[in-house]
Design a protein around this motif. Structure first.
Motif, PDB file in Angstrom:
ATOM      1  N   ASN A 110       0.829  -1.196   0.000  1.00  0.00           N
ATOM      2  CA  ASN A 110       0.000   0.000   0.000  1.00  0.00           C
ATOM      3  C   ASN A 110       0.872   1.259   0.000  1.00  0.00           C
ATOM      4  O   ASN A 110       1.770   1.406   0.840  1.00  0.00           O
ATOM      5  CB  ASN A 110      -0.894   0.033   1.240  1.00  0.00           C
ATOM      6  CG  ASN A 110      -1.860   1.214   1.224  1.00  0.00           C
ATOM      7  OD1 ASN A 110      -2.800   1.223   0.432  1.00  0.00           O
ATOM      8  ND2 ASN A 110      -1.622   2.213   2.056  1.00  0.00           N
ATOM      9  N   GLU A 123      -9.110   3.384  -2.402  1.00  0.00           N
ATOM     10  CA  GLU A 123      -9.389   4.339  -1.321  1.00  0.00           C
ATOM     11  C   GLU A 123      -9.797   5.664  -1.926  1.00  0.00           C
ATOM     12  O   GLU A 123      -9.270   6.087  -2.962  1.00  0.00           O
ATOM     13  CB  GLU A 123      -8.154   4.558  -0.430  1.00  0.00           C
ATOM     14  CG  GLU A 123      -7.817   3.396   0.460  1.00  0.00           C
ATOM     15  CD  GLU A 123      -6.633   3.667   1.377  1.00  0.00           C
ATOM     16  OE1 GLU A 123      -6.493   4.814   1.853  1.00  0.00           O
ATOM     17  OE2 GLU A 123      -5.843   2.730   1.586  1.00  0.00           O
ATOM     18  N   TYR A 182     -14.122   8.331   8.586  1.00  0.00           N
ATOM     19  CA  TYR A 182     -14.383   8.178   7.159  1.00  0.00           C
ATOM     20  C   TYR A 182     -15.535   7.205   6.879  1.00  0.00           C
ATOM     21  O   TYR A 182     -15.972   7.076   5.749  1.00  0.00           O
ATOM     22  CB  TYR A 182     -13.159   7.578   6.467  1.00  0.00           C
ATOM     23  CG  TYR A 182     -12.000   8.514   6.234  1.00  0.00           C
ATOM     24  CD1 TYR A 182     -11.891   9.220   5.041  1.00  0.00           C
ATOM     25  CD2 TYR A 182     -10.996   8.670   7.175  1.00  0.00           C
ATOM     26  CE1 TYR A 182     -10.805  10.051   4.794  1.00  0.00           C
ATOM     27  CE2 TYR A 182      -9.912   9.506   6.946  1.00  0.00           C
ATOM     28  CZ  TYR A 182      -9.815  10.192   5.745  1.00  0.00           C
ATOM     29  OH  TYR A 182      -8.747  11.020   5.503  1.00  0.00           O
TER      30      TYR A 182
HETATM   31  C1  BGP Z   1      -4.233   6.512   3.038  1.00  0.00           C
HETATM   32  C2  BGP Z   1      -3.870   5.250   3.788  1.00  0.00           C
HETATM   33  C3  BGP Z   1      -4.939   4.778   4.730  1.00  0.00           C
HETATM   34  C4  BGP Z   1      -5.755   5.863   5.399  1.00  0.00           C
HETATM   35  C5  BGP Z   1      -6.026   7.058   4.514  1.00  0.00           C
HETATM   36  C6  BGP Z   1      -6.615   8.258   5.223  1.00  0.00           C
HETATM   37  O1  BGP Z   1      -3.087   7.144   2.601  1.00  0.00           O
HETATM   38  O2  BGP Z   1      -3.619   4.208   2.882  1.00  0.00           O
HETATM   39  O3  BGP Z   1      -4.337   3.871   5.600  1.00  0.00           O
HETATM   40  O4  BGP Z   1      -5.353   6.163   6.663  1.00  0.00           O
HETATM   41  O5  BGP Z   1      -4.880   7.467   3.823  1.00  0.00           O
HETATM   42  O6  BGP Z   1      -5.603   8.994   5.859  1.00  0.00           O
HETATM   43  P1  BGP Z   1      -5.771   9.592   7.293  1.00  0.00           P
HETATM   44  O7  BGP Z   1      -6.167   8.464   8.162  1.00  0.00           O
HETATM   45  O8  BGP Z   1      -4.464  10.176   7.654  1.00  0.00           O
HETATM   46  O9  BGP Z   1      -6.827  10.626   7.176  1.00  0.00           O
END
Ligand code: BGP
Length: 478
Positions: free
Chosen positions: A166, A376, A439
């Motif tokens: 990832n 994502e 989220y």
């Molecule tokens: C992405 C990652 C996730 C997730 C997301 C949201 O970059 O793959 O693991 O965390 O970001 O980011 P954050 O949790 O910092 O808002």
């Protein structure tokens, strides 16, 4: 191009959502799992809670999968925690860890949900870190190979879509934030050696997947932030291209073409960097032909020219959730990032830019002609339970509607997109903001300050998304 009608999604399009083991599972000390580096990293992020409980998906997976089925999911993207499978350097994998993922996969399949599995989403076991100095020592390549081969052998009869690492690009670009960089003073040069070792792990995973999983498909998961030029000034266009190279294209070219591109070779030469490529590495990499790109995309960036004599400045992400706390980086001679006056931002100063989704899909398709899945995309915000016992999240609905519409437009434009999995199914731990930055389509009743009953409460966005996906992308709820 403008279209007279709403987009049409392919008949067999996979609709789901996404998570990562360390952010959703909890149960960090159960059934033999040992500590991961990211557990320790999450403990440092006070005043937020750490990942020891998170959404407690480890104990709620049946209930969670049932909710996914109710929503109408046909896919679910999650990751496997390496320290559940190999808690120590023993040659034997941990059966209880394997059992957990078998149960989860079987539950998904029972509900006709396609499991989409990421092999590495930041949970490096501490024993690996100690033995191989994290990603710095090539010994990790074999340790990772052993782990992924176990996953393919144990789960490959049912899991056909796999991801290697990832956001490798983000791990390198923000090495300190994600706990990859060990020596900040030398990271500028070290990162390319670490990156090459990660590339070897990626390549070996691709090769092993094709060897061990019948009809198995595998791809990388770059973190994608499309970059626009700040103006029509030709220097700003080149700056945007430089930023694109150094944050994403170097990786994507590598995955697709299985060689380092001209830009990065010249950058290494200019900066006297040796990524320590060994004899035979590039031959092995050449064999690692990916099947698709999995893409994480939340926002866009904007770049302008930056003179060679300017003072460098680090990227300071907003870690507080109070708007206006972000500092854009300056990379002298290459680019600087800057505000985009045309887009709104979230409380964490992330650009809300649905068109970036279409732009990214068009860009990746134009460059590589490989199928794509969204792994994502989502709206991080403060949410709470209202007096009526529900969670009203109209801004998330608006965000998802606009973003998914742009996925549809990209499909109309001719891009091959096979699946959409927003971040995240349930609320889970944010990388830097505990449970405060949510989220999920499903609320998890707990906070950073207090452990509550972890009740699952589908948010308004859950019902909106459910109608959309049950109509295969035609009921926009407008
Ligand atoms: C992405 C990652 C996730 C997730 C997301 C949201 O970059 O793959 O693991 O965390 O970001 O980011 P954050 O949790 O910092 O808002």
């Amino acid at each position: 191009m403008f279209y007279k009608q709403d987009p049409v999604f392919p008949k067999d399009f996979l609709w789901g959502a996404s998570s990562a083991a360390w952010q959703v599972e909890g149960a960090v000390n159960e059934d033999g799992r040992t500590t991961a580096i990211i557990d320790l990293n999450s403990q440092k992020k006070k005043p937020y809670t750490d990942n020891s409980i998170a959404a407690d998906h480890y104990h709620h997976y049946e209930e969670d999968v049932k909710l996914m089925a109710e929503c109408g999911f046909s896919s679910y993207r999650f990751s496997i925690a390496w320290p559940r499978i190999y808690p120590s350097d023993s040659t034997e994998p941990n059966q209880k860890g394997i059992d957990f993922y078998n149960n989860l996969i079987n539950e998904l399949i029972k509900h006709n949900i396609e499991p989409i599995v990421t092999l590495y989403h930041y949970d490096m076991p501490v024993w690996v870190d100690e033995k191989y100095n994290g990603w710095y020592d090539r010994g990790i390549i074999d340790a990772f190979d052993r782990y992924v081969r176990t996953c393919f052998t144990e789960f490959g009869d049912r899991v056909k879509y796999w991801h290697s690492l990832n956001e490798q690009n983000m791990q390198i670009c923000y090495g300190d934030w994600l706990g990859v960089a060990k020596y900040p003073e030398t990271w500028f040069k070290d990162k390319w050696k670490v990156n090459h070792i990660m590339n070897m792990c990626h390549a070996k995973a691709v090769i092993a997947c094709h060897e061990l999983v019948e009809d198995g498909k595998i791809g990388p998961v770059p973190g994608y932030v499309p970059i626009y030029p700040a103006s029509a000034h030709p220097d700003d266009q080149i700056a945007a291209m430089n930023a694109e190279e150094l944050t994403e294209k170097v990786w994507n070219d590598f995955y697709a073409h299985r060689e380092y591109n001209g830009f990065i070779k010249s950058y290494w030469k200019e900066n006297d960097i040796d990524p320590e490529i060994h004899d035979g590495d590039m031959e092995l990499i050449k064999e690692a032909k990916i099947d698709f790109f999995a893409l994480n995309c939340y926002r866009s960036n904007t770049a302008k020219a930056c003179g060679i004599d300017e003072e460098p400045r680090e990227y300071k992400l907003n870690k507080s959730g109070v708007k206006g706390n972000l500092e854009f980086p300056k990379v002298p001679g290459l680019y600087q990032l800057t505000e985009n006056p045309y887009v709104e931002t979230t409380d964490w100063d992330w650009e809300i830019d649905p068109v970036a989704m279409r732009y990214m899909l068009r860009y990746v398709w134009d460059h590589y002609q490989l199928p794509m899945m969204i792994t994502e995309n989502g709206y991080g915000a403060y949410d709470s339970v209202s007096e009526d016992g529900k969670v009203h999240d109209p801004k998330r609905i608006e965000f998802l509607r606009d973003q998914i519409y742009q996925v549809g437009l990209a499909i109309m434009d001719g891009c091959e997109v096979i699946s959409y999995n927003p971040w995240s199914f349930t609320d889970l731990l944010s990388t830097g903001n505990g449970m405060a930055k949510r989220y999920g389509l499903v609320y998890i009743n707990t906070t950073d300050e207090e452990l509550l009953d972890l009740k699952r409460i589908p948010k308004d966005s859950f019902y909106w998304y459910s109608n959309l996906i049950k109509s295969n992308g035609s009921d926009w709820g407008k």
